[in-house]
Write an enzyme that holds these catalytic residues in place. Structure first.
Site, PDB file in Angstrom:
ATOM      1  N   ASN A  46       0.863  -1.193   0.000  1.00  0.00           N
ATOM      2  CA  ASN A  46       0.000   0.000   0.000  1.00  0.00           C
ATOM      3  C   ASN A  46       0.890   1.231   0.000  1.00  0.00           C
ATOM      4  O   ASN A  46       2.036   1.175   0.449  1.00  0.00           O
ATOM      5  CB  ASN A  46      -0.877  -0.008   1.266  1.00  0.00           C
ATOM      6  N   HIS A 100       0.838   5.236   1.368  1.00  0.00           N
ATOM      7  CA  HIS A 100       0.123   6.083   2.321  1.00  0.00           C
ATOM      8  C   HIS A 100       0.799   7.457   2.348  1.00  0.00           C
ATOM      9  O   HIS A 100       2.031   7.531   2.408  1.00  0.00           O
ATOM     10  CB  HIS A 100       0.149   5.428   3.710  1.00  0.00           C
ATOM     11  N   SER A 158       4.834   6.869   2.245  1.00  0.00           N
ATOM     12  CA  SER A 158       5.435   5.587   2.617  1.00  0.00           C
ATOM     13  C   SER A 158       4.796   4.469   1.811  1.00  0.00           C
ATOM     14  O   SER A 158       3.582   4.451   1.618  1.00  0.00           O
ATOM     15  CB  SER A 158       5.170   5.271   4.094  1.00  0.00           C
ATOM     16  N   THR A 168      -0.738  -5.404   6.633  1.00  0.00           N
ATOM     17  CA  THR A 168      -1.032  -6.363   7.706  1.00  0.00           C
ATOM     18  C   THR A 168      -2.430  -6.001   8.221  1.00  0.00           C
ATOM     19  O   THR A 168      -2.954  -4.941   7.858  1.00  0.00           O
ATOM     20  CB  THR A 168       0.021  -6.242   8.827  1.00  0.00           C
ATOM     21  N   GLU A 211      -3.716  -4.677  10.822  1.00  0.00           N
ATOM     22  CA  GLU A 211      -3.926  -3.367  11.451  1.00  0.00           C
ATOM     23  C   GLU A 211      -3.701  -2.259  10.405  1.00  0.00           C
ATOM     24  O   GLU A 211      -2.727  -2.289   9.664  1.00  0.00           O
ATOM     25  CB  GLU A 211      -2.955  -3.206  12.619  1.00  0.00           C
ATOM     26  N   ASP A 217      -2.636   0.642   8.141  1.00  0.00           N
ATOM     27  CA  ASP A 217      -1.420   1.439   7.891  1.00  0.00           C
ATOM     28  C   ASP A 217      -0.280   1.103   8.853  1.00  0.00           C
ATOM     29  O   ASP A 217       0.491   1.968   9.262  1.00  0.00           O
ATOM     30  CB  ASP A 217      -1.735   2.951   7.990  1.00  0.00           C
TER      31      ASP A 217
HETATM   32  C1  GAR Z   1      -2.855   8.943  -2.778  1.00  0.00           C
HETATM   33  O1  GAR Z   1      -2.360  10.162  -2.274  1.00  0.00           O
HETATM   34  C2  GAR Z   1      -2.612   7.829  -1.776  1.00  0.00           C
HETATM   35  O2  GAR Z   1      -1.408   7.956  -1.062  1.00  0.00           O
HETATM   36  C3  GAR Z   1      -3.792   8.015  -0.855  1.00  0.00           C
HETATM   37  O3  GAR Z   1      -4.866   8.309  -1.698  1.00  0.00           O
HETATM   38  C4  GAR Z   1      -4.382   8.973  -2.862  1.00  0.00           C
HETATM   39  C5  GAR Z   1      -4.890   8.247  -4.093  1.00  0.00           C
HETATM   40  O4  GAR Z   1      -4.624   8.986  -5.244  1.00  0.00           O
HETATM   41  N1  GAR Z   1      -4.032   6.833  -0.100  1.00  0.00           N
HETATM   42  C6  GAR Z   1      -4.502   6.823   1.149  1.00  0.00           C
HETATM   43  O5  GAR Z   1      -4.799   7.836   1.752  1.00  0.00           O
HETATM   44  C7  GAR Z   1      -4.653   5.449   1.748  1.00  0.00           C
HETATM   45  N2  GAR Z   1      -4.918   5.548   3.148  1.00  0.00           N
HETATM   46  P1  GAR Z   1      -4.632   8.292  -6.677  1.00  0.00           P
HETATM   47  O6  GAR Z   1      -5.986   7.590  -6.815  1.00  0.00           O
HETATM   48  O7  GAR Z   1      -4.518   9.429  -7.653  1.00  0.00           O
HETATM   49  O8  GAR Z   1      -3.482   7.340  -6.731  1.00  0.00           O
END
Ligand code: GAR
Length: 209
Positions: free
Chosen positions: A106, A108, A135, A140, A142, A144
């Site tokens: 993932n 984040h 990051s 896992t 839990e 993030d």
């Molecule tokens: C990205 O900034 C990603 O890091 C975030 O959502 C956005 C998706 O943009 N993800 C999270 O917040 C996950 N918890 P995208 O659809 O243009 O890749």
């Protein structure tokens, strides 16, 4: 090449970065499926136009487990070896996560372990941090919390707000994700280390519950 499935819920700009990087003949992975829980997600159109198989299945009216099972089945049928979450805004069931140990990544938008969850940019600004970032981590159960495989720090600039910061971090995300995924699938990371990390986290969780 390692076969990967990407899961998205929206815009899909990280998915696009991963797809475009995969056009390099030296790229060690190929994208075999893009899946979404949001049938009209913008990124699905882009994936289809690039000739990638897509799967759209809304989670509405389904239990988390039932929806995850549908996604899991489609991913398995595509032959994917890795699941790559790219703005997939659904919490996954423990059952689903358990089917892809050390095989689901993932991205984040924070310097984990700081700011898990949502509103990461505003929280970094409110805390008076001088840097934020993104990051890539293994998934896992839990949220993030999995082992971090790579991070990019982005300096916070005077006058930044959540939007300006998000925009700059996104540029960093687009560089980081294909690069970390490429190293990961070529197993520059030692598989024993990865599984050890995943197990350690699971044990720590059991102790706190
Ligand atoms: C990205 O900034 C990603 O890091 C975030 O959502 C956005 C998706 O943009 N993800 C999270 O917040 C996950 N918890 P995208 O659809 O243009 O890749």
């Amino acid at each position: 090449k390692a076969r990967i499935a990407i899961l998205i819920s929206g815009r899909g700009s990280n998915m696009a970065a991963l797809l475009y990087a995969a056009k390099d003949p030296n790229c060690p992975y190929e994208v075999v499926l893009v899946g979404s829980n949001v049938p009209d997600a913008e990124g699905l159109k882009l994936a289809a136009a690039e000739g990638i198989a897509t799967l759209a299945h809304s989670h509405k009216g389904l239990s988390r487990e039932a929806h995850d099972d549908i996604m899991h089945q489609a991913i398995s049928e595509s032959g994917a070896e890795y699941v790559v979450l790219a703005g997939y805004m659904r919490i996954l069931s423990d059952g689903f996560v358990g089917k892809w140990p050390g095989r689901m990544l993932n991205i984040h938008p924070s310097l984990l372990p700081k700011y898990k969850g949502l509103d990461t940019y505003q929280r970094a600004l409110d805390a008076g941090d001088d840097r934020a970032g993104c990051s890539v981590h293994l998934v896992t159960p839990e949220l993030d919390d999995g082992p971090v495989l790579g991070q990019t720090e982005v300096a916070i600039v005077a006058g930044d707000n959540a939007d300006s910061l998000a925009e700059r971090i996104l540029i960093a995300e687009h560089q980081l994700y294909p690069s970390i995924l490429s190293s990961y699938v070529t197993l520059e990371a030692d598989p024993e280390w990865i599984l050890g990390q995943v197990r350690e986290r699971a044990l720590a969780l059991e102790e706190t519950h």
